[in-house]
Scaffold this motif. Sequence first.
Motif, mmCIF file in Angstrom:
data_model
loop_
_atom_site.group_PDB
_atom_site.id
_atom_site.type_symbol
_atom_site.label_atom_id
_atom_site.label_comp_id
_atom_site.label_asym_id
_atom_site.label_seq_id
_atom_site.Cartn_x
_atom_site.Cartn_y
_atom_site.Cartn_z
ATOM 1 N N LEU A 1 17.166 11.356 60.212
ATOM 2 C CA LEU A 1 17.024 9.962 60.626
ATOM 3 C C LEU A 1 16.944 9.033 59.412
ATOM 4 C CD1 LEU A 1 14.466 10.320 63.563
ATOM 5 C CD2 LEU A 1 16.895 9.762 63.746
ATOM 6 N N ALA A 2 16.155 9.428 58.396
ATOM 7 C CA ALA A 2 15.992 8.580 57.215
ATOM 8 C C ALA A 2 17.302 8.432 56.453
ATOM 9 C CB ALA A 2 14.914 9.177 56.299
ATOM 10 N N ALA A 3 18.072 9.528 56.330
ATOM 11 C CA ALA A 3 19.353 9.453 55.624
ATOM 12 C C ALA A 3 20.317 8.518 56.352
ATOM 13 C CB ALA A 3 19.961 10.847 55.498
ATOM 14 N N MET B 1 20.965 -5.299 38.903
ATOM 15 C CA MET B 1 20.274 -4.258 39.657
ATOM 16 C C MET B 1 19.529 -4.909 40.813
ATOM 17 S SD MET B 1 18.623 -2.308 36.416
ATOM 18 C CE MET B 1 19.550 -2.230 34.903
ATOM 19 N N SER B 2 19.737 -4.392 41.995
ATOM 20 C CA SER B 2 19.072 -4.974 43.158
ATOM 21 C C SER B 2 18.710 -3.884 44.139
ATOM 22 C CB SER B 2 19.984 -5.997 43.847
ATOM 23 O OG SER B 2 21.177 -5.386 44.261
ATOM 24 N N LEU B 3 17.672 -4.156 44.906
ATOM 25 C CA LEU B 3 17.131 -3.168 45.819
ATOM 26 C C LEU B 3 17.758 -3.343 47.193
ATOM 27 C CD1 LEU B 3 15.046 -0.908 45.705
ATOM 28 C CD2 LEU B 3 13.331 -2.503 46.516
ATOM 29 N N HIS B 4 19.023 -2.957 47.322
ATOM 30 C CA HIS B 4 19.717 -3.114 48.592
ATOM 31 C C HIS B 4 20.033 -1.747 49.190
ATOM 32 C CE1 HIS B 4 19.824 -7.380 48.322
ATOM 33 N NE2 HIS B 4 20.544 -7.402 47.226
ATOM 34 N N GLY B 5 20.704 -1.761 50.348
ATOM 35 C CA GLY B 5 20.920 -0.541 51.083
ATOM 36 C C GLY B 5 22.063 0.301 50.553
ATOM 37 N N GLY B 6 22.260 1.436 51.177
ATOM 38 C CA GLY B 6 23.339 2.331 50.805
ATOM 39 C C GLY B 6 22.869 3.442 49.892
ATOM 40 N N ILE B 7 23.601 4.557 49.911
ATOM 41 C CA ILE B 7 23.302 5.705 49.063
ATOM 42 C C ILE B 7 24.247 5.673 47.868
ATOM 43 C CG2 ILE B 7 23.326 8.223 48.934
ATOM 44 C CD1 ILE B 7 22.525 8.254 51.885
ATOM 45 N N PRO B 8 23.734 5.723 46.641
ATOM 46 C CA PRO B 8 24.600 5.652 45.459
ATOM 47 C C PRO B 8 25.635 6.779 45.454
ATOM 48 C CG PRO B 8 22.293 5.378 44.851
ATOM 49 C CD PRO B 8 22.311 5.791 46.289
ATOM 50 N N PRO B 9 26.845 6.509 44.985
ATOM 51 C CA PRO B 9 27.884 7.552 44.930
ATOM 52 C C PRO B 9 27.461 8.775 44.129
ATOM 53 C CG PRO B 9 28.833 5.374 44.561
ATOM 54 C CD PRO B 9 27.350 5.186 44.568
ATOM 55 N N ASP C 1 22.432 10.596 34.037
ATOM 56 C CA ASP C 1 22.072 11.478 35.159
ATOM 57 C C ASP C 1 21.098 10.820 36.134
ATOM 58 O OD1 ASP C 1 23.674 13.506 34.209
ATOM 59 O OD2 ASP C 1 22.058 14.490 33.097
ATOM 60 N N ALA C 2 20.229 9.962 35.636
ATOM 61 C CA ALA C 2 19.175 9.381 36.476
ATOM 62 C C ALA C 2 19.322 7.886 36.692
ATOM 63 C CB ALA C 2 17.805 9.676 35.871
ATOM 64 N N GLU C 3 20.406 7.281 36.196
ATOM 65 C CA GLU C 3 20.536 5.818 36.286
ATOM 66 C C GLU C 3 20.534 5.311 37.722
ATOM 67 O OE1 GLU C 3 23.312 4.007 37.320
ATOM 68 O OE2 GLU C 3 24.615 5.709 37.823
ATOM 69 N N TRP C 4 20.973 6.132 38.669
ATOM 70 C CA TRP C 4 21.016 5.706 40.074
ATOM 71 C C TRP C 4 19.620 5.429 40.636
ATOM 72 C CZ3 TRP C 4 18.243 8.635 43.466
ATOM 73 C CH2 TRP C 4 17.941 9.955 43.077
ATOM 74 N N ARG C 5 18.585 5.973 40.002
ATOM 75 C CA ARG C 5 17.224 5.804 40.521
ATOM 76 C C ARG C 5 16.681 4.395 40.289
ATOM 77 N NH1 ARG C 5 12.464 9.719 39.901
ATOM 78 N NH2 ARG C 5 12.078 8.837 41.977
ATOM 79 N N LEU C 6 17.164 3.722 39.248
ATOM 80 C CA LEU C 6 16.650 2.391 38.948
ATOM 81 C C LEU C 6 17.327 1.370 39.850
ATOM 82 C CD1 LEU C 6 14.798 0.646 37.269
ATOM 83 C CD2 LEU C 6 16.606 0.480 35.529
ATOM 84 N N ALA C 7 16.629 0.998 40.905
ATOM 85 C CA ALA C 7 17.212 0.101 41.902
ATOM 86 C C ALA C 7 16.929 -1.355 41.605
ATOM 87 C CB ALA C 7 16.667 0.450 43.289
ATOM 88 N N SER C 8 15.881 -1.649 40.838
ATOM 89 C CA SER C 8 15.515 -3.050 40.593
ATOM 90 C C SER C 8 14.794 -3.163 39.261
ATOM 91 C CB SER C 8 14.611 -3.548 41.724
ATOM 92 O OG SER C 8 14.136 -4.847 41.460
ATOM 93 N N LEU C 9 15.181 -4.185 38.481
ATOM 94 C CA LEU C 9 14.504 -4.492 37.220
ATOM 95 C C LEU C 9 14.297 -5.997 37.155
ATOM 96 C CD1 LEU C 9 13.424 -3.795 34.409
ATOM 97 C CD2 LEU C 9 15.786 -3.902 33.559
ATOM 98 N N SER C 10 13.055 -6.435 37.075
ATOM 99 C CA SER C 10 12.749 -7.874 37.048
ATOM 100 C C SER C 10 11.785 -8.168 35.911
ATOM 101 C CB SER C 10 12.154 -8.326 38.381
ATOM 102 O OG SER C 10 10.966 -7.614 38.674
ATOM 103 N N PHE C 11 11.724 -9.462 35.542
ATOM 104 C CA PHE C 11 10.893 -9.892 34.418
ATOM 105 C C PHE C 11 9.985 -11.030 34.858
ATOM 106 C CE2 PHE C 11 14.715 -8.011 32.784
ATOM 107 C CZ PHE C 11 14.282 -7.235 31.715
ATOM 108 N N ARG C 12 8.756 -11.045 34.321
ATOM 109 C CA ARG C 12 7.791 -12.100 34.607
ATOM 110 C C ARG C 12 7.326 -12.683 33.282
ATOM 111 N NH1 ARG C 12 5.652 -11.882 39.914
ATOM 112 N NH2 ARG C 12 4.029 -13.300 39.200
ATOM 113 N N PRO C 13 7.467 -13.995 33.090
ATOM 114 C CA PRO C 13 7.036 -14.603 31.818
ATOM 115 C C PRO C 13 5.547 -14.402 31.529
ATOM 116 C CG PRO C 13 8.435 -16.094 33.048
ATOM 117 C CD PRO C 13 8.107 -14.959 33.961
ATOM 118 N N GLU C 14 4.724 -14.400 32.581
ATOM 119 C CA GLU C 14 3.290 -14.217 32.398
ATOM 120 C C GLU C 14 2.816 -13.075 33.282
ATOM 121 O OE1 GLU C 14 1.438 -15.695 30.265
ATOM 122 O OE2 GLU C 14 2.920 -17.159 29.586
ATOM 123 N N PRO C 15 1.844 -12.305 32.819
ATOM 124 C CA PRO C 15 1.271 -11.247 33.661
ATOM 125 C C PRO C 15 0.717 -11.830 34.944
ATOM 126 C CG PRO C 15 0.523 -11.019 31.388
ATOM 127 C CD PRO C 15 1.208 -12.360 31.502
#
Length: 307
Positions: free
Chosen positions: A65-67, A1-9, A288-302
């Motif tokens: 313009l935004a689209a 999952m990555s936060l890149h451009g384009g509109i999901p199909p 139905d909503a999986e397209w909304r999750l554009a990025s998921l990352s993990f941090r070992p420490e807060p």
Amino acid sequence: MSLHGGIPPAIAADVRRGERLEWWTLGWMGSVVLVMWLVMGASQAMKAAVIEDLLSLIPAIVFLLAARWERRAPNARFPFGYRRANSLAFLVAATALLSVGAFLAYESISTLLRQEHPTVGGITLLGHTIWLGWLMLAALAYSVVPPVILGWLKQPVAERIKDKVLHTDALMQKADWQTGLAGIAGILGIALGWWWADAAAALFIALSIGKDATGALEQAVAELLDGTPRALDSNALSDDDTALITALKERFGDVDVRLRETGRYIAAEVDCPSPPTIPTAVELMGSDAEWRLASLSFRPEPSDGPV
């Protein structure tokens, strides 16, 4: 999952539908502005309605313009793409809606304080003199129809693609037809000799518009400040936000989860080591909503802030 451009199909067809609706909005509301300008005379409500209808074109323009920007691929200057163009467009649309409410309130209160007595004269058409108020009423009646239809069509599309710009534009359409009804009440009030009816009707609508605009502006600011995802129609946290946090905690235990909105998308960060197998967006959000999750990352420490 990555936060890149384009509109999901998954939402591409609805985004195109939203664009078509906005082109229709520019055409129909442009015709409304022209008709209203031709017959506005000295009526305060009519003048306010013309200005309001002009400002109502702003959300449609910024959505288009935004689209377009959202479809652009990442580059060296914008490595994360242009998905936040939707957030910026939302701020502009919310500001335009607030401007409409503020303008109507200022003009109406000024008229009431000055106790201006608007008059509606006559006009000669084909050798006959008729009361200009009849033409005003016809123009105002016409100005109510397109925004009612357009706003009704935009609401479900905005919900499906989680687009706050389109939702705000639907609120603007609501302001359009309410202003038209207020104008009708004002013209009828003038005919009955109630000089205050014209401005009072516009002031009543201004208060309603201001309430919607203030809520939209709060959401827009929260989004630009990396706030937790908000609901489409209020400043409350969204259902997708709650569901995603629950799913992540069920999988990784009692960990800290941070979510932020990037346009219509969600970026998530979990305070735990990266697992051997990262769950898919479908597993966490549903199909139905999986397209909304554009990025998921993990941090070992807060983290208490930027490193």
